[in-house]
Motif scaffolding. Sequence first.
Motif, mmCIF file in Angstrom:
data_model
loop_
_atom_site.group_PDB
_atom_site.id
_atom_site.type_symbol
_atom_site.label_atom_id
_atom_site.label_comp_id
_atom_site.label_asym_id
_atom_site.label_seq_id
_atom_site.Cartn_x
_atom_site.Cartn_y
_atom_site.Cartn_z
ATOM 1 N N SER A 128 -3.100 -0.896 0.376
ATOM 2 C CA SER A 128 -3.054 -1.283 -1.025
ATOM 3 C C SER A 128 -1.907 -0.552 -1.720
ATOM 4 N N GLY A 164 -2.691 2.874 -3.092
ATOM 5 C CA GLY A 164 -3.095 3.965 -2.211
ATOM 6 C C GLY A 164 -2.125 5.127 -2.196
ATOM 7 N N GLU A 218 -10.497 4.706 2.441
ATOM 8 C CA GLU A 218 -9.273 5.411 2.082
ATOM 9 C C GLU A 218 -8.175 4.362 1.861
ATOM 10 N N GLU A 219 -7.437 4.463 0.742
ATOM 11 C CA GLU A 219 -6.382 3.481 0.477
ATOM 12 C C GLU A 219 -5.018 4.072 0.813
ATOM 13 N N SER A 243 -0.797 3.188 0.890
ATOM 14 C CA SER A 243 0.290 2.298 0.470
ATOM 15 C C SER A 243 1.507 2.535 1.347
#
Length: 247
Positions: free
Chosen positions: A89, A92, A130-131, A133
């Motif tokens: 995401s 994140g 947990e996000e 990126s």
Amino acid sequence: MKFIVLTLFPEMFPGPLKDSVLGKALEDGLWEIETLQIRDFATDKHATVDDRVFGGGSGMLMKPNVMEKAIEAAKARSQSENPRIIYFSPRGQVFNQKKADELSKEKDIILLCGRYEGIDERVIEHYGIEEISLGDFVLSGGEIPALAVIDACVRHIYGVLGNHEALKEESFGSGNYAGLLEYPHYTRPAEWKGLTVPEVLLSGNHAQIDAWRLEQAERVTRERRKDLWDRYSEQKAKQPPKKRPKK
Ligand code: SAH
């Protein structure tokens, strides 16, 4: 290490990871990948996985009850009691080499690839997801981030790279150039388009070469990445002076 990937596009895996060093390691069983088609967990006859967002606005969202079934199936495929679940995401934590190293120590991880506007927030909350990126930009799906994260993790698995020590000396490594970007590299021919290779690299004097490389790694980092440079300088100020090779 096993990656369990939840996606609407399982045919994208292992994709580019089946070639070269990572592909060889995959064949040799140093890592594994399993994909689950999220659509298989839809509950209606149209295999719907998305729905409109509450509160209005454009775009569709991946449904929590479908995601739940997909995540439960992924957990059942994991050997860990409480496997780490990662959702890609733009919100994140930005992925980096330290995270890659950390994740590579897991037996298996579940990777959740979003599509549309992403997934229902309650899924993230409920599973303590947990996000992560890939950076400050928006892609159309989590599959490319998943491929990137798998690539970066697998490089940390012992036996994947011909020379495991090489990891340490790369950009973001932990060796002599810790905290620095990599110094410039050159190969033959020694002269190309009138451009020559720095003399010191042809000298065969390893102490001088090491000193030159450190100097260059510092220069590149200072010029390109103020954030890394500030951290490095701070770190260096705290440490007792290292024995520098004589020039
Ligand atoms: N509405 C979201 C973007 C959705 S993009 C927002 O504004 O934040 C669709 C999917 O692509 C996301 O669910 C995510 O899984 C993936 N994605 C897009 N950009 C990403 C990035 N920078 N890092 C990781 N995943 C990303």
